[in-house]
Design an enzyme around this catalytic site. Structure first.
Site, PDB file in Angstrom:
ATOM      1  N   SER A  69       2.762   1.396  -5.723  1.00 36.64           N
ATOM      2  CA  SER A  69       2.852   0.047  -6.203  1.00 36.64           C
ATOM      3  C   SER A  69       3.016  -0.877  -4.830  1.00 36.64           C
ATOM      4  CB  SER A  69       3.699  -0.325  -7.122  1.00 36.64           C
ATOM      5  OG  SER A  69       3.803  -1.632  -7.307  1.00 36.64           O
ATOM      6  N   GLY A  70       2.133  -1.702  -4.500  1.00 41.92           N
ATOM      7  CA  GLY A  70       2.188  -2.464  -3.470  1.00 41.92           C
ATOM      8  C   GLY A  70       1.692  -1.814  -2.139  1.00 41.92           C
ATOM      9  N   GLY A 108       0.007   5.771  -7.725  1.00 41.49           N
ATOM     10  CA  GLY A 108       0.371   6.981  -7.124  1.00 41.49           C
ATOM     11  C   GLY A 108       1.511   7.664  -7.933  1.00 41.49           C
ATOM     12  N   GLU A 111       5.176   8.808  -8.847  1.00 41.89           N
ATOM     13  CA  GLU A 111       6.391   7.500  -8.944  1.00 41.89           C
ATOM     14  C   GLU A 111       7.445   8.574  -9.277  1.00 41.89           C
ATOM     15  OE1 GLU A 111       5.863   4.573 -11.956  1.00 41.89           O
ATOM     16  OE2 GLU A 111       4.562   3.443 -10.539  1.00 41.89           O
ATOM     17  N   ASN A 170       5.771  -5.593  -6.139  1.00 40.23           N
ATOM     18  CA  ASN A 170       4.521  -6.164  -5.622  1.00 40.23           C
ATOM     19  C   ASN A 170       4.214  -7.378  -6.606  1.00 40.23           C
ATOM     20  OD1 ASN A 170       1.990  -6.805  -5.159  1.00 40.23           O
ATOM     21  ND2 ASN A 170       0.891  -4.843  -5.804  1.00 40.23           N
ATOM     22  N   THR A 190      -5.311  -2.314  -4.846  1.00 39.81           N
ATOM     23  CA  THR A 190      -6.085  -3.121  -5.541  1.00 39.81           C
ATOM     24  C   THR A 190      -6.918  -4.134  -4.270  1.00 39.81           C
ATOM     25  OG1 THR A 190      -4.797  -3.288  -7.084  1.00 39.81           O
ATOM     26  CG2 THR A 190      -6.413  -5.111  -6.933  1.00 39.81           C
ATOM     27  N   SER A 196       1.204  -6.722  -9.026  1.00 42.52           N
ATOM     28  CA  SER A 196       1.163  -5.543  -9.099  1.00 42.52           C
ATOM     29  C   SER A 196       0.103  -5.145 -10.401  1.00 42.52           C
ATOM     30  CB  SER A 196       2.193  -4.944  -9.712  1.00 42.52           C
ATOM     31  OG  SER A 196       2.308  -3.541  -9.708  1.00 42.52           O
ATOM     32  N   SER A 197      -0.822  -4.525 -10.252  1.00 44.12           N
ATOM     33  CA  SER A 197      -1.783  -3.980 -11.427  1.00 44.12           C
ATOM     34  C   SER A 197      -0.787  -3.024 -12.512  1.00 44.12           C
ATOM     35  CB  SER A 197      -3.014  -2.899 -10.894  1.00 44.12           C
ATOM     36  OG  SER A 197      -3.451  -3.596  -9.959  1.00 44.12           O
TER      37      SER A 197
HETATM   38  N1  LIG Z   1      -5.515  -4.700   3.807  1.00 44.25           N
HETATM   39  C1  LIG Z   1      -4.377  -5.507   3.701  1.00 44.25           C
HETATM   40  N2  LIG Z   1      -4.520  -6.624   4.344  1.00 44.25           N
HETATM   41  C2  LIG Z   1      -3.519  -7.402   4.321  1.00 44.25           C
HETATM   42  N3  LIG Z   1      -2.746  -7.419   3.160  1.00 44.25           N
HETATM   43  C3  LIG Z   1      -2.853  -6.541   2.298  1.00 44.25           C
HETATM   44  C4  LIG Z   1      -3.637  -5.525   2.465  1.00 44.25           C
HETATM   45  N4  LIG Z   1      -3.619  -4.583   1.371  1.00 44.25           N
HETATM   46  C5  LIG Z   1      -2.577  -5.014   0.832  1.00 44.25           C
HETATM   47  N5  LIG Z   1      -2.159  -6.034   1.045  1.00 44.25           N
HETATM   48  C6  LIG Z   1      -0.970  -7.103   0.604  1.00 44.25           C
HETATM   49  O1  LIG Z   1      -0.173  -6.014  -0.049  1.00 44.25           O
HETATM   50  C7  LIG Z   1      -0.140  -6.611  -1.490  1.00 44.25           C
HETATM   51  C8  LIG Z   1      -0.099  -5.610  -2.408  1.00 44.25           C
HETATM   52  O2  LIG Z   1      -1.319  -5.126  -2.278  1.00 44.25           O
HETATM   53  P1  LIG Z   1      -2.129  -4.445  -3.840  1.00 44.25           P
HETATM   54  O3  LIG Z   1      -1.838  -5.445  -4.904  1.00 44.25           O
HETATM   55  O4  LIG Z   1      -3.457  -3.930  -3.225  1.00 44.25           O
HETATM   56  O5  LIG Z   1      -1.275  -3.178  -3.971  1.00 44.25           O
HETATM   57  P2  LIG Z   1      -1.508  -1.919  -4.964  1.00 44.25           P
HETATM   58  O6  LIG Z   1      -1.324  -0.821  -4.366  1.00 44.25           O
HETATM   59  O7  LIG Z   1      -2.921  -2.194  -5.909  1.00 44.25           O
HETATM   60  O8  LIG Z   1      -0.120  -2.155  -5.996  1.00 44.25           O
HETATM   61  P3  LIG Z   1      -0.123  -2.052  -7.653  1.00 44.25           P
HETATM   62  O9  LIG Z   1      -0.114  -0.385  -7.912  1.00 44.25           O
HETATM   63  O10 LIG Z   1       1.264  -2.624  -7.915  1.00 44.25           O
HETATM   64  O11 LIG Z   1      -1.211  -2.814  -8.163  1.00 44.25           O
HETATM   65  C9  LIG Z   1      -1.347  -7.593  -1.695  1.00 44.25           C
HETATM   66  O12 LIG Z   1      -0.940  -8.505  -2.458  1.00 44.25           O
HETATM   67  C10 LIG Z   1      -1.523  -8.270  -0.064  1.00 44.25           C
HETATM   68  O13 LIG Z   1      -0.442  -9.155   0.131  1.00 44.25           O
END
Ligand SMILES: Nc1ncnc2c1ncn2[C@@H]1O[C@H](COP(=O)(O)OP(=O)(O)OP(=O)(O)O)[C@@H](O)[C@H]1O
Length: 954
Positions: free
Chosen positions: A119-120, A396, A398, A169, A124, A172-173
Site C-alpha cells: 500500500s502506497g 502486494g 502483507e 496511503n 494506482t 489507498s485502494s
Molecule cells: N510516480 C509517482 N510520482 C509522484 N508521486 C507518486 C507516484 N506514485 C505514487 N505517488 C504518490 O504516492 C501516493 C500513493 O500512490 P498509490 O495510491 O498509487 O499507491 P498504491 O500502491 O496504489 O496504494 P494502495 O495499495 O494503498 O492503493 C500517491 O497518492 C502519490 O501521492
C-alpha cells in the site's frame, strides 16, 4: 553525469553505464554481485537519489515512489517512448506500456501488465499513468475519444467508492483491480472491462485510528448540494454519523472538489440514476446511526425511529419489517422457520453486517455499471478483431503484527502471482534460448507450488477446511514452533517469508455472515433496484476469492505478461527519504532477488548483433568505420579482437549473449577511452567524421523511410481487411478506403475493356456497390458509341441504312430470303436501278409487299419515311403530310417508276369509275426534279396504262 538527470530518457542502457558508479545500473542484471541483497539495495538507493525511480530486472520494471512530482510524465516524454525499442531509452513505465502495446499490435497477442507492491507504493498511480499514455499515444476518433474518456473517468468513480485514507496511503485502494482495455485493429482503445477483488467492506463500519471510511461518504456530505442532502435526509457534518466519527482533516484531500470530479465522471460514464446510488450511500450512514436499547428480557429494541423512517424511504422497504429484521434472526431448523430476538451485541452486529453487505453489493453494481459503459459496442461479429491489454493493480504481500483473513487472501493471491511470474519468466527465457539456438541451463528456484497447493487444494487445502470448519494447526507443529505459535494461529512459509496468521474471526469473515431475514429485507428493498440487482448473497469468502483468483490466473496465463514492481521508500510519504529497512522488507516480499536470480541464471546481457556492432565497432580496426559483411560476422571479429573468452559469451542466431556484466563493463570502458582518442582525432579528421556522420544520418533516414513504408503497408492491409469485412455496408469510415479502392480498380478495368463497337456487348462485371453506376455508364457508353458512329456515317451509308431499316420492317420474318439480303447493299447510284430492283422484287412477290422506294433529296430535305404497309386485308396505306390514301389490294394492278430522276413511282390501280380520283397516286418529293413533274410526264412514266395520279402536281 547522466546528461539529463531524471529526464534522461534518450540514454541507452549502455550509454548510462559510464556513470554507473554514481547512478547505478539501469538493469539489475548488470549487477556484478547479483545475489547480494545489499548490492541490490545500494543500486536502488543511488538511483533514487538521482531521481531515477525506475530500474529494470530484465524486462521487469522496479519503481520506487518518489513522493514528489517528477517531470517525466509529460506528453513530450510519452512521444519519446512511442515506438522505441525497450533498451534504447532509460527505464520508464512508458517503455513497458509501449512495449506491451507494440507486441499487442504486431503479434496480435493479448498482453497484461501486472502491477504489484504494498500500500502506497504507487500501483494506482502507475495504472493511471499507463492509461494516460495510451490515451495520448493511441490513434483517436470520435468513438475512441468517448471510450478513452470513460476509461479515464472510471478511475475517480471507483476511487471514490473503493479508496480511503489509511495510515499508509491517503488514497489507498481498498480493493484489487484488473482492467482490460480492448484495442481495435487500428490499435485504438475501443472498450474496457473491470474485475474487482476483495473490497475491504469492514472499513464501512470500522476504521483504525488515523484512518477514514471510503471517500464517497465525505465527498457527499462536503460537496452535496443542499437540496440533495435534504432529500437524502443527511446533514453536512460528518461528525453526525457513527460510521464517520473518526474524521480527519487531511491536507492532501479536498472532498468538496473531488465531489465535483466524481459527479462529472459519473455523468461521463453515463450514470443517469445517480440519485439511486446516492440513496444507498446515504442509507449506509443512516444505518450506522441506528441505535438499540435492551428491554427487560435483554432483547434489543430500536431507539432511533427517525433513522428507520429514512431507511425505509431510501431503501423502499417497510419500516416495521426493517425494524423487526434488525432485532430478530430467522433460523431454519429441520425445515421449520424460527424467529428469535437478538441481544444488544447481536443487533449491532446484524446492523453492521447489513451496512457492509449493502455497500459491498453497491460497489459490485457500480463496477457492473462502469463495465456497461465501457463495453465495446459492435454491431456485427467483429469482436474477434480486438486485442486486449490487461492492467492488474493488486496489493502486494502483507505482513503485519496481527495477520488475519484479509492478509491470508492477499498473500495467497501474491503467492499465485509469484508462481505465475516464475513460470512465465522461465518459460520466456527458455523460449529465447531455444529460438537463438543456445543450450538451456536449468535454473534452481523456489517453487511455491507447494504453498499454493496447501492453500487451495480440494478437501485438504486451508480454504476447503475453512469452508468446513476451523482447524487445529497447533497440534501439528513441532515443540519449538509451538512455543512461538499461539493457540489460534497457523504459519505459512510463503515465497516471501514466514507469516503467522491469527484465526480469530476467520470463520466469520469467511462466511460474511448476514442473518437470513436481513438478506430478505435487503433483497426485497430498493437496493434491489440498484445495488442488489443481479448480485446474489453468497457465502464462503475464501472459496469465492479462490475461484475468482483462479479465473484471474486463467486470464493472465492467456496473455503475454509484463511486470511492474512498486516500492515505497518510507512510511512518512516524504520525498527524498530512502528507508533501507523498509526497502529491504519490500525487496523480500516482492521476491525481487528471486526474480533477478532467475533472470541472471544464464546471461546478464543480450543484444541484437546490429545494435552491438553499431555501438562497439570503433573498438576494432576491422569493423571501424564500417563493416560490410553480416552483423553476426562483424560481432565475431569484434569480440575476438576484444579478447572475449569462450565462457564469457555465446553467439545466438540473432543476438550475442554475454554471461557476466564485467565483460560488458570492460567493453564499455574501452569505448570511453576510444571516444576520447576519437575526440582528439576529430580536430584532424573532422572531414572524415563529418562523412561518417552524414553516412550514419543517411542510413538513419533510409531506415526511417523503410520503417515508415512498412508501417504504411501494414496500415493499408489492415484497412483493406476491415473494408472487406464491411464491404456490403453503406459507406462508413470502416469501408471507405476499401470501396474507393474497389471503385478505382473497377474503373481501371473498365477503361481497359470498354466495348469496341456498338455490336460488342461485353462489359466487365461490377462489384455489388457499383451496379447502378455501372448500368448508367454502360448506357452512356452505348449512346456515345452510337453518336460517334452516326457522326461518322456518310450520307450514302445513312441512306443505305435507312433503306435497310425500312426493308427490315417490311420483309423481316415475311420473306424467306430476307436474311441473306441483309448484308447486300442497295445499289443506289441511280434511282432507276433501285426502282428496277424493287419492281423486280415486287413482281416476284406479286405485289405482296409495300415498296421501299423512298428517296430523299440530296439537299437534305427531311422527308418523312413513308410507310407503305400491306395490311392483312391487302391494302396499302400511304401517308403524307397532306394526303392519306387507301388503296385496296384488289385494285392494285401494277407498279412503275419514272425513268427520270424525279423520285416518282406509280402504283397502278384498277378503277371502275374513271372519274373517281381514288385510287391514284402517289409519291412525290419536293425535289428539283419535281419542277418538271407534270401529269404528262407521269403519264409517260407510267407507260403501263391505267389510272395514275400525281398528288404533288395536283
Ligand atoms: N510516480 C509517482 N510520482 C509522484 N508521486 C507518486 C507516484 N506514485 C505514487 N505517488 C504518490 O504516492 C501516493 C500513493 O500512490 P498509490 O495510491 O498509487 O499507491 P498504491 O500502491 O496504489 O496504494 P494502495 O495499495 O494503498 O492503493 C500517491 O497518492 C502519490 O501521492
Amino acid at each position: 553525469r547522466e546528461k539529463t538527470g531524471a529526464n534522461g530518457i534518450r540514454l541507452t542502457m549502455e550509454s548510462a553505464l559510464t556513470a554507473r558508479d554514481r547512478v547505478g545500473v539501469q538493469d539489475f542484471v548488470l549487477l556484478e554481485n547479483f545475489t547480494s541483497e545489499a548490492a541490490f539495495i545500494e543500486n536502488l538507493r543511488k538511483r533514487f537519489k538521482e531521481n531515477l525511480i525506475y530500474t529494470y530486472i530484465g524486462s521487469v520494471l522496479v519503481s520506487v515512489n518518489p513522493y514528489k512530482e517528477l517531470e517525466i510524465y509529460s506528453k513530450q516524454n510519452m512521444e519519446r517512448y512511442r515506438g522505441v525499442s525497450f533498451y534504447e531509452v532509460s527505464p520508464h513505465l512508458y517503455a513497458i506500456a509501449d512495449n506491451s502495446y507494440r507486441s499487442l499490435r504486431t503479434e496480435r497477442k493479448d498482453q497484461c501488465i501486472l502491477i504489484s507492491g504494498e500500500s502506497g507504493a504507487g500501483k494506482t498511480e502507475a495504472t493511471k499513468k499507463i492509461l494516460q499514455y495510451y490515451a495520448v499515444t493511441c490513434p483517436a476518433s470520435q468513438q475512441v475519444e468517448t471510450v478513452k474518456d470513460r476509461l479515464l473517468q472510471s478511475n475517480p468513480v471507483l476511487e471514490a467508492f473503493g479508496n480511503a485514507k489509511t495510515l499508509r496511503n491517503d488514497n489507498s485502494s481498498r480493493f484489487g483491480k484488473y482492467m482490460d482495455v480492448q484495442f481495435d485493429y487500428r490499435g485504438a482503445p475501443v472498450g474496457g472491462h473491470i474485475l474487482n477483488y476483495l473490497l475491504e467492506k469492514s472499513r464501512v463500519v470500522h476504521q483504525n485510528h488515523g484512518e477514514r471510511n471510503f471517500h464517497i461518504f465525505y465527498q457527499l456530505l462536503e460537496g452535496g448540494e443542499e437540496d440533495l442532502l435534504r432529500r437524502l435526509g443527511l446533514e453536512k457534518n460528518p461528525q453526525q454519523y457513527h460510521y464517520l466519527v473518526k474524521v480527519y482533516q487531511i491536507v492532501s484531500i479536498n472532498d468538496k472538489n473531488d465531489w465535483k470530479i466524481v459527479r462529472r465522471a459519473l455523468s461521463i460514464i453515463s450514470f443517469k440514476d445517480n440519485e439511486d446510488l446516492l440513496s444507498i450511500v446515504a442509507s449506509v450512514l443512516h444505518l450506522g446511526n441506528v441505535q438499540f436499547a435492551a428491554d427487560e428480557q435483554g432483547n434489543a429494541q430500536v431507539t432511533t425511529e427517525n433513522q428507520i423512517k429514512y431507511l425505509a424511504r431510501l431503501l423502499a422497504v417497510e419500516g416495521s419489517v426493517l425494524r423487526d429484521a434488525l432485532i430478530h434472526k430467522k433460523i431454519i431448523a429441520k425445515g421449520e422457520e424460527l424467529i428469535s430476538p437478538l441481544n444488544l451485541e447481536q443487533a449491532a452486529y446484524a446492523r453492521d453486517a447489513l451496512a457492509k453487505a449493502i455497500y459491498g453489493r453497491t460497489f459490485s453494481w457500480l463496477v457492473n455499471k462502469v463495465n456497461k459503459s465501457l463495453a465495446y459496442e459492435v454491431n456485427e461479429p467483429f469482436v474477434c478483431c480486438t486485442t486486449v491489454l490487461g492492467l492488474l493493480d493488486i496489493y502486494g504481500f502483507e505482513v503485519f503484527q496481527h495477520n488475519s483473513f484479509e492478509q491470508f487472501c492477499i498473500n495467497y493471491c501474491n503467492e499465485k502471482l509469484q508462481q505465475l511470474f516464475i513460470e512465465l519468466t522461465l518459460k520466456s527465457e527458455q523460449e529465447e534460448y531455444e529460438s537463438e539456438g543456445i543450450a538451456w541451463e536449468p535454473v534452481q528456484y523456489f517453487n511455491n507450488k507447494i504453498i499454493c497447493d496447501l492453500v487451495e487444494e480440494k478437501f485438504k487445502g486451508i480454504i476447503s477446511i475453512l469452508d468446513e470448519e476451523l482447524f487445529t494447526q497447533h497440534k501439528l507443529a513441532d515443540q519449538k514452533t509451538r512455543k512461538s505459535l499461539g493457540r489460534e494461529e497457523f504459519r505459512l512459509l510463503h515465497y516471501a517469508g514466514e507469516v503467522t496468521y491469527s484465526v480469530a474471526g476467520f470463520l466469520d469473515k469467511n462466511n460474511d455472515l448476514l442473518f437470513r431475514n436481513l438478506k430478505e429485507v435487503s433483497v426485497d428493498g430498493a437496493c434491489s433496484n440498484a445495488a442488489q440487482r443481479g448480485v446474489g448473497f453468497k457465502t464462503g469468502g475464501a472459496t469465492q476469492f479462490k475461484n475468482s483468483l483462479s479465473k484471474l490466473m486463467e486470464i493472465l496465463m492467456s496473455k503475454e505478461p509484463s511486470y511492474i514492481r512498486c516500492m515505497k521508500p518510507n512510511d512518512a510519504k516524504q520525498a527524498d527519504r530512502f528507508d533501507e529497512v523498509l526497502i529491504r522488507h519490500q525487496v523480500k516480499y516482492l521476491g525481487l532477488m528471486e526474480n533477478l536470480r532467475v533472470r541472471r541464471a544464464g546471461f546478464a546481457y543480450r543484444r541484437k548483433y546490429e545494435v552491438f556492432l553499431q555501438r562497439y565497432k570503433s573498438l576494432c580496426p576491422e569493423t571501424w568505420p564500417t563493416w560490410d559483411g553480416r552483423p553476426h560476422d562483424g560481432v565475431a571479429v569484434l569480440v575476438k579482437h576484444l579478447g572475449y573468452k569462450q565462457e564469457e559469451y555465446k553467439m545466438g542466431r540473432t543476438k550475442i549473449f554475454i554471461r557476466f556484466p564485467k565483460t560488458l563493463f570492460a567493453t564499455e570502458d574501452a569505448l570511453e577511452v576510444r571516444k576520447q582518442s576519437l575526440g582528439d582525432a576529430f580536430n584532424c579528421c573532422s572531414v572524415l567524421l563529418l562523412a561518417i556522420a552524414i553516412q550514419s544520418w543517411w542510413r538513419g533516414t533510409l531506415g526511417r523511410r523503410k520503417a515508415a513504408k512498412r508501417k504504411w503497408a501494414v496500415e493499408t492491409i489492415r484497412r483493406f481487411i476491415k473494408g472487406f469485412i464491411y464491404r456490403n455496408h453503406p459507406r462508413c469510415p470502416e469501408n471507405e478506403y476499401f470501396l474507393d479502392y474497389i471503385r478505382f480498380s473497377f474503373l481501371m478495368n473498365l477503361k481497359r475493356n470498354l466495348p469496341k463497337n456498338v455490336l460488342d456487348k461485353s462489359w466487365p462485371t461490377p462489384p455489388p456497390s457499383l451496379c447502378e453506376a455501372s448500368q448508367l455508364l454502360r448506357q452512356l457508353c452505348m449512346q456515345n458509341m452510337v453518336w460517334t458512329y452516326c457522326k461518322r456515317i456518310s450520307p450514302e451509308w445513312k441512306q443505305q441504312l435507312e433503306q435497310k431499316v425500312i426493308a427490315s420492317e417490311i420483309f423481316k420474318g415475311k420473306k424467306d430470303n430476307y436474311p441473306q439480303s441483309v448484308p447486300r447493299l442497295f445499289i443506289n447510284t441511280r434511282n432507276e436501278e433501285i426502282n428496277a430492283k424493287v419492281l423486280q422484287a415486287l413482281d416476284n412477290e406479286a405485289i405482296k409487299y409495300a415498296v421501299p422506294v423512298v428517296k430523299y433529296d440530296r439537299k437534305g430535305y427531311k422527308a418523312r419515311a413513308r410507310q407503305l404497309l400491306l395490311t392483312q386485308n391487302a391494302a396499302i396505306i400511304i401517308e403524307e403530310s397532306k394526303i392519306k390514301q387507301r388503296i385496296d389490294y384488289g385494285n392494285l394492278t401494277g407498279i412503275s417508276v419514272s425513268s427520270l430522276s424525279d423520285n416518282l413511282f406509280v402504283l397502278h390501280v384498277h378503277c371502275e369509275d374513271n372519274k373517281q380520283k381514288v385510287p391514284g397516286l402517289i409519291h412525290h418529293f419536293p425535289t428539283a426534279s419535281r419542277k418538271g413533274c407534270k401529269a404528262q410526264r407521269a403519264e409517260d412514266a407510267a407507260g403501263l396504262g391505267g389510272q395514275t395520279w400525281c398528288h404533288g402536281c395536283n
